[in-house]
Write a protein that holds these residues in place. Structure first.
Motif, PDB file in Angstrom:
ATOM      1  N   LEU A   8       0.823  -1.204   0.000  1.00 61.05           N
ATOM      2  CA  LEU A   8       0.000   0.000   0.000  1.00 61.05           C
ATOM      3  C   LEU A   8       0.863   1.262   0.000  1.00 61.05           C
ATOM      4  N   ILE A  18      -5.537   3.358  -3.165  1.00 63.31           N
ATOM      5  CA  ILE A  18      -5.261   2.292  -2.205  1.00 63.31           C
ATOM      6  C   ILE A  18      -6.433   1.327  -2.107  1.00 63.31           C
ATOM      7  N   ARG A  63      -3.088   9.966   3.288  1.00 67.58           N
ATOM      8  CA  ARG A  63      -2.723   8.681   2.708  1.00 67.58           C
ATOM      9  C   ARG A  63      -2.177   7.734   3.784  1.00 67.58           C
ATOM     10  N   VAL A  73      -3.649   4.024   4.697  1.00 66.24           N
ATOM     11  CA  VAL A  73      -2.845   2.811   4.782  1.00 66.24           C
ATOM     12  C   VAL A  73      -3.069   2.130   6.130  1.00 66.24           C
TER      13      VAL A  73
END
Length: 297
Positions: free
Chosen positions: A60, A67, A221, A225
């Motif tokens: 990822l 993702i 981000r 993840v």
């Protein structure tokens, strides 16, 4: 994880080390001379030590696209198992298939350090090694064997005895494999992490892995993840928990799940006092010169 067959298979041996039948001596031999690229990433761990978890994080972090879409791709396709033969149709050794794969190539391995590709040991590519305390490893490995039909499984006592017997242990003797990786922890292309530390600080380890791989992720981000790398999220995701995939229905024993607990300290529910003391004694003898400790909780 390759597709399990309907019957247990005899282990295979390579350079005197016992491996389960998922492994291929041909692929292991090819792996040693594997042509490593500068941006290759090897995700390595002793069996049942957080391999899939680390694969999920790395894949990822390395994803340049959405993702949520990457998460739907089976983990074995995102990070092929280096020392095996492809079970998804080609029957080719994975190192052969990877020759034509686009960069960056991510791959998982359970090989001892000295069996890794020579160029990786010389500093090319990057190696992320995840270690886990031995008491939880032996318990998780026993339960894995209870589940996967291809791997012969004895009683708890039999599997424990095998695990602590150097020549009988699968994938090498834990107390030989982990120290060898630990001694290379300061190599420029090595990141050594621990399962227990990831449980304590998952977000911090996502950042650490991203930094090691030269990836700059936004806070949003990173949060995405982390959300997709929790145990609960991975357990419900058929791409990471292969027993959620309908294709595996009827191919595991007793409806066990690949992702069982993911806890630190489950060994207390399994080990007798004598077994715990036996592991402690081996650890003191084999690890006495190393400053490596594990949280046992």
């Amino acid at each position: 994880m390759s597709l399990p067959s309907q019957e247990p298979s005899q282990p295979v041996y390579y350079k005197g080390v016992k491996f389960d039948a998922n492994h291929s001596p041909v692929a292991m031999e090819m792996a040693e001379s594997f042509e490593v690229r500068d941006d290759d990433v090897f995700i390595s761990a002793y069996l049942k030590s957080g391999t899939t978890w680390t694969q999920q994080i790395v894949s990822l972090v390395c994803a340049d696209g959405d993702i949520s879409e990457v998460c739907k791709i089976p983990i074995m396709q995102r990070t092929p198992w280096l020392e095996t033969v492809d079970k998804m149709g080609t029957s080719e050794p994975v190192p052969k298939l990877l020759e034509k794969a686009p960069s960056p190539r991510l791959m998982k391995t359970h090989l001892p350090y000295y069996m890794l590709p020579q160029q990786a040991r010389e500093g090319k590519g990057k190696i992320i090694y995840c270690a886990r305390n031995v008491k939880d490893v032996v318990v998780s490995w026993h339960n894995m064997r209870r589940m996967v039909i291809i791997i012969p499984c004895g009683t708890w006592e039999e599997n424990f005895k095998e695990f602590i017997t150097p020549k009988e242990a699968y994938n090498g003797f834990w107390w030989d494999v982990i120290p060898e990786y630990w001694r290379h922890k300061d190599d420029g292309n090595m990141l050594f992490i621990k399962f227990e530390d990831m449980k304590q600080d998952l977000r911090g380890h996502v950042v650490k892995i991203a930094n090691f791989l030269g990836k700059t992720l936004s806070d949003q981000r990173i949060d995405e993840v982390v959300a997709n790398c929790t145990f609960s999220a991975m357990k419900e995701n058929p791409a990471t928990n292969f027993t959620k995939d309908p294709a595996f229905k009827g191919k595991t024993r007793n409806n066990f799940e690949f992702m069982r607990k993911g806890e630190v300290g489950d060994w207390k529910n399994w080990l007798t006092d004598q077994q715990s003391q036996t592991l402690d004694a081996i650890y003191r003898e084999k690890m006495k010169d190393l400053d490596l400790t594990f949280e046992l909780q």
